[in-house]
Scaffold this motif. Structure first.
Motif, PDB file in Angstrom:
ATOM      1  N   THR A 158       0.753  -1.079   0.217  1.00  0.00           N
ATOM      2  CA  THR A 158      -0.162  -0.020  -0.004  1.00  0.00           C
ATOM      3  C   THR A 158       0.845   1.154  -0.030  1.00  0.00           C
ATOM      4  OG1 THR A 158      -1.799  -1.025   1.390  1.00  0.00           O
ATOM      5  CG2 THR A 158      -1.775   1.165   1.390  1.00  0.00           C
ATOM      6  N   VAL A 159       0.448   2.162  -0.850  1.00  0.00           N
ATOM      7  CA  VAL A 159       1.275   3.411  -0.894  1.00  0.00           C
ATOM      8  C   VAL A 159       0.479   4.575  -0.579  1.00  0.00           C
ATOM      9  CG1 VAL A 159       2.450   5.297  -2.313  1.00  0.00           C
ATOM     10  CG2 VAL A 159       2.930   2.771  -2.660  1.00  0.00           C
ATOM     11  N   LEU A 160       0.650   5.465   0.787  1.00  0.00           N
ATOM     12  CA  LEU A 160      -0.104   6.431   0.940  1.00  0.00           C
ATOM     13  C   LEU A 160       0.553   7.836   0.765  1.00  0.00           C
ATOM     14  CD1 LEU A 160      -0.822   5.179   4.955  1.00  0.00           C
ATOM     15  CD2 LEU A 160      -2.286   4.931   2.704  1.00  0.00           C
ATOM     16  N   ASP A 161       0.003   8.539  -0.184  1.00  0.00           N
ATOM     17  CA  ASP A 161       0.519   9.609  -0.872  1.00  0.00           C
ATOM     18  C   ASP A 161      -0.550  10.785  -0.725  1.00  0.00           C
ATOM     19  OD1 ASP A 161       2.152  11.021  -2.544  1.00  0.00           O
ATOM     20  OD2 ASP A 161       0.938  10.884  -4.243  1.00  0.00           O
ATOM     21  N   GLU A 162       0.194  12.002  -0.214  1.00  0.00           N
ATOM     22  CA  GLU A 162      -0.363  13.153   0.189  1.00  0.00           C
ATOM     23  C   GLU A 162      -1.160  13.703  -1.025  1.00  0.00           C
ATOM     24  OE1 GLU A 162       0.833  17.262   2.533  1.00  0.00           O
ATOM     25  OE2 GLU A 162       2.566  15.771   1.958  1.00  0.00           O
ATOM     26  N   GLY A 163      -0.568  13.543  -2.278  1.00  0.00           N
ATOM     27  CA  GLY A 163      -1.083  14.234  -3.275  1.00  0.00           C
ATOM     28  C   GLY A 163      -0.102  15.280  -3.864  1.00  0.00           C
ATOM     29  N   ASP A 164      -0.761  15.801  -4.936  1.00  0.00           N
ATOM     30  CA  ASP A 164      -0.060  16.890  -5.613  1.00  0.00           C
ATOM     31  C   ASP A 164      -0.103  18.068  -5.011  1.00  0.00           C
ATOM     32  OD1 ASP A 164       1.299  15.475  -7.723  1.00  0.00           O
ATOM     33  OD2 ASP A 164      -0.351  15.797  -9.143  1.00  0.00           O
ATOM     34  N   ASP A 165      -0.842  18.278  -3.847  1.00  0.00           N
ATOM     35  CA  ASP A 165      -0.579  19.555  -2.997  1.00  0.00           C
ATOM     36  C   ASP A 165       0.666  19.414  -2.074  1.00  0.00           C
ATOM     37  OD1 ASP A 165      -1.691  17.772  -1.788  1.00  0.00           O
ATOM     38  OD2 ASP A 165      -3.381  18.839  -0.700  1.00  0.00           O
ATOM     39  N   ALA A 166       1.219  18.409  -2.335  1.00  0.00           N
ATOM     40  CA  ALA A 166       2.533  18.140  -1.446  1.00  0.00           C
ATOM     41  C   ALA A 166       3.690  18.800  -2.002  1.00  0.00           C
ATOM     42  CB  ALA A 166       2.879  16.838  -1.387  1.00  0.00           C
ATOM     43  N   PHE A 167       4.757  19.228  -1.374  1.00  0.00           N
ATOM     44  CA  PHE A 167       6.073  19.663  -2.022  1.00  0.00           C
ATOM     45  C   PHE A 167       6.680  18.436  -2.739  1.00  0.00           C
ATOM     46  CE2 PHE A 167       5.538  22.847   1.777  1.00  0.00           C
ATOM     47  CZ  PHE A 167       5.404  23.935   1.081  1.00  0.00           C
ATOM     48  N   ARG A 168       6.421  18.429  -4.039  1.00  0.00           N
ATOM     49  CA  ARG A 168       6.895  17.388  -4.741  1.00  0.00           C
ATOM     50  C   ARG A 168       7.879  17.329  -5.459  1.00  0.00           C
ATOM     51  NH1 ARG A 168       4.268  12.710  -4.705  1.00  0.00           N
ATOM     52  NH2 ARG A 168       2.120  12.711  -5.646  1.00  0.00           N
ATOM     53  N   ALA A 169       8.972  17.211  -5.176  1.00  0.00           N
ATOM     54  CA  ALA A 169      10.335  17.168  -5.855  1.00  0.00           C
ATOM     55  C   ALA A 169      10.114  16.518  -7.185  1.00  0.00           C
ATOM     56  CB  ALA A 169      11.471  16.680  -5.049  1.00  0.00           C
ATOM     57  N   SER A 170       9.334  15.444  -7.211  1.00  0.00           N
ATOM     58  CA  SER A 170       9.355  14.440  -8.323  1.00  0.00           C
ATOM     59  C   SER A 170       8.582  15.344  -9.636  1.00  0.00           C
ATOM     60  CB  SER A 170       8.305  13.292  -8.018  1.00  0.00           C
ATOM     61  OG  SER A 170       8.928  12.623  -6.952  1.00  0.00           O
ATOM     62  N   ARG A 171       7.843  16.127  -9.196  1.00  0.00           N
ATOM     63  CA  ARG A 171       7.121  17.127 -10.630  1.00  0.00           C
ATOM     64  C   ARG A 171       7.904  18.060 -10.588  1.00  0.00           C
ATOM     65  NH1 ARG A 171       2.840  14.684 -12.347  1.00  0.00           N
ATOM     66  NH2 ARG A 171       1.347  13.674 -10.942  1.00  0.00           N
ATOM     67  N   GLY A 172       9.076  18.524 -10.044  1.00  0.00           N
ATOM     68  CA  GLY A 172       9.859  19.702 -10.215  1.00  0.00           C
ATOM     69  C   GLY A 172      11.213  19.712 -10.692  1.00  0.00           C
ATOM     70  N   ASN A 173      11.779  18.642 -10.906  1.00  0.00           N
ATOM     71  CA  ASN A 173      13.365  18.153 -10.876  1.00  0.00           C
ATOM     72  C   ASN A 173      13.752  18.364 -12.289  1.00  0.00           C
ATOM     73  OD1 ASN A 173      13.507  15.540 -12.167  1.00  0.00           O
ATOM     74  ND2 ASN A 173      12.009  15.198 -10.728  1.00  0.00           N
ATOM     75  N   PHE A 174      14.728  18.041 -12.475  1.00  0.00           N
ATOM     76  CA  PHE A 174      15.715  18.396 -13.772  1.00  0.00           C
ATOM     77  C   PHE A 174      15.752  17.228 -14.601  1.00  0.00           C
ATOM     78  CE2 PHE A 174      19.296  20.110 -16.359  1.00  0.00           C
ATOM     79  CZ  PHE A 174      18.658  21.371 -16.658  1.00  0.00           C
ATOM     80  N   GLY A 175      15.785  15.954 -14.068  1.00  0.00           N
ATOM     81  CA  GLY A 175      15.343  14.738 -15.053  1.00  0.00           C
ATOM     82  C   GLY A 175      16.751  14.192 -15.405  1.00  0.00           C
ATOM     83  N   LEU A 176      17.859  14.487 -14.567  1.00  0.00           N
ATOM     84  CA  LEU A 176      18.963  14.009 -14.977  1.00  0.00           C
ATOM     85  C   LEU A 176      19.353  12.665 -14.182  1.00  0.00           C
ATOM     86  CD1 LEU A 176      21.562  17.090 -14.775  1.00  0.00           C
ATOM     87  CD2 LEU A 176      20.520  16.136 -16.858  1.00  0.00           C
ATOM     88  N   ILE A 177      19.944  11.704 -14.944  1.00  0.00           N
ATOM     89  CA  ILE A 177      20.930  10.459 -14.452  1.00  0.00           C
ATOM     90  C   ILE A 177      22.228  10.952 -14.121  1.00  0.00           C
ATOM     91  CG2 ILE A 177      21.306   8.038 -14.752  1.00  0.00           C
ATOM     92  CD1 ILE A 177      18.821   7.817 -16.634  1.00  0.00           C
ATOM     93  N   TRP A 178      22.667  11.423 -13.211  1.00  0.00           N
ATOM     94  CA  TRP A 178      23.947  11.766 -13.183  1.00  0.00           C
ATOM     95  C   TRP A 178      25.053  11.416 -12.377  1.00  0.00           C
ATOM     96  CZ3 TRP A 178      24.966  16.348 -16.216  1.00  0.00           C
ATOM     97  CH2 TRP A 178      26.441  16.725 -15.952  1.00  0.00           C
ATOM     98  N   VAL A 179      26.162  10.883 -12.716  1.00  0.00           N
ATOM     99  CA  VAL A 179      27.093  10.340 -11.946  1.00  0.00           C
ATOM    100  C   VAL A 179      28.360  10.980 -12.028  1.00  0.00           C
ATOM    101  CG1 VAL A 179      28.653   8.375 -12.077  1.00  0.00           C
ATOM    102  CG2 VAL A 179      26.390   8.154 -12.808  1.00  0.00           C
TER     103      VAL A 179
END
Length: 380
Positions: A30-51
């Motif tokens: 079970t995943v309990l998720d606050e929803g998109d009113d959360a401070f969601r880094a997942s929707r605001g990030n840069f998308g890099l796979i960086w090493v």
């Protein structure tokens, strides 16, 4: 009887990558998720796979990051096969641009140190301006050189989040959106997550709630000293292909827009944008690739990274409440493969990956509020 084998608190990239890996046949997640009113880094990030450049002085993190990047093609292929969603993972290498001899020398020194700590198996190149021009013909006149690593790449992070949500649903994960968790109780080997008026029970519980981990960890005998760090981003109109490779601050998305980042700001829980920072990001982008100066901006936004005192992840099981785990990092994109393929099996009962000992919270003293000594801080 508990309805689930594992409750994951947090439905962003970290929580859903874990849930995806946890949801093996016969396992109820079970995943309990606050929803998109959360401070969601997942929707605001840069998308890099960086090493490249990450983990100086912390070889376990350098290795952890690199192994995750190596496993990324398998994750992308699995997600596409299961969901039909191409997350646009492209690992064709990436560049860091330098604008002064001092910057280039610091880059050379950092990469040599990380490579040395990694035992030498760490491919990268330091390039002067002439060599860089052959690879990146659009660089501006003030770029004097840079570094290149074949280990890096980028993805579409919104498609990644959607693919993980879709794949979790297909594996039978129960995803409860709009279910922020206010408190957690533990008795007789069972955790109860209290969300609004509802209760969810399981013998195992994983905190993957980003900035929310700080308040929840203490309720299950864990510690998650995370704080917000703001990054601002710009996206331009779509244009013809001008960048085949991402840099640490600029990439062309699969849709054609140029994405520009990344600032590092201590702004508390304020994810708004400021004209001063956006102007600085724009100036650097146009200096890097002057052609960008001809494009219109279509959107700007701010997002909050999840930062520990040293910037590195925390992976730990509670001693006082066994079965409770904290998983927190600021590199949810880069580390998605490690979370799905290495952390999830550990939570399901497999042996712990050998690197994990280095990521325990005990490495912080109580008074440690130092600034993270990181090279790249994208929520990647």
């Amino acid at each position: 009887m508990p309805a689930s084998d594992v409750i994951v608190i947090g439905g962003g990239l970290v929580g859903t990558a874990l849930a995806y890996g946890l949801a093996q046949p016969g396992k109820h997640i079970t995943v309990l998720d606050e929803g998109d009113d959360a401070f969601r880094a997942s929707r605001g990030n840069f998308g890099l796979i960086w090493v490249h450049g990450k983990g100086r002085g912390f070889p376990q993190y350098a290795r952890w990051t690199r192994e995750s990047a190596r496993q990324w093609p398998a994750l992308a292929a699995q997600l596409q096969e299961q969901t039909g969603i191409d997350v646009q993972a492209r690992q064709m290498g990436a560049f860091t641009l330098c604008f002064s001899e001092a910057e280039l020398e610091a880059r050379r020194e950092r990469l040599a140190a990380v490579a040395d700590e990694a035992g030498g198996d760490y491919p990268y190149e330091i390039l002067d301006r002439a060599a860089l021009l052959q690879r990146l013909p659009h660089i501006g006149p003030t770029v004097i050189g840079g570094s290149y690593s074949p280990m890096d790449g980028h993805v579409n992070p919104l498609k990644l989040l959607r693919a993980l949500h879709t794949a979790c649903a297909q594996r039978g994960v129960m995803l409860k959106t709009g279910h922020g968790v206010q408190r957690i109780t533990y008795a007789d080997g069972v955790f109860t997550a209290h969300s609004g008026g509802r209760q969810f029970r399981a013998p195992k519980l994983v905190l993957a709630a980003g900035l929310g981990n700080a308040g929840l960890a203490g309720q299950v005998g864990l510690h998650a000293p995370v704080r917000p760090n703001r990054g601002q981003l710009i996206i331009t109109e779509r244009c013809k292909k001008i960048l085949d490779h991402p840099t640490g601050h600029i990439r062309q998305t699969d849709e054609g827009g140029i994405q520009i980042g990344e600032s590092m700001e201590d702004a508390g829980f304020d994810d708004s944008t400021t004209s001063k920072t956006l102007a600085e990001l724009s100036r650097r982008a146009v200096a890097s690739f002057p052609v960008i100066g001809q494009l219109n901006v279509v959107r700007v936004w701010g997002a909050l990274r999840v930062m520990t005192p040293d910037g590195y992840p925390i992976y730990q099981e509670s001693k006082s409440c066994p079965g409770a785990y904290v998983v927190t990092c600021h590199s949810g994109v880069t580390l998605a493969a490690a979370h799905a393929f290495r952390i999830a099996p550990w939570i399901n009962g497999a042996a712990a990956p050998e690197e994990l000992e280095a990521f325990r919270v005990e490495r912080f003293s109580v008074a440690d509020h130092s600034t993270p000594a990181l090279d790249h801080h994208h929520a990647h």
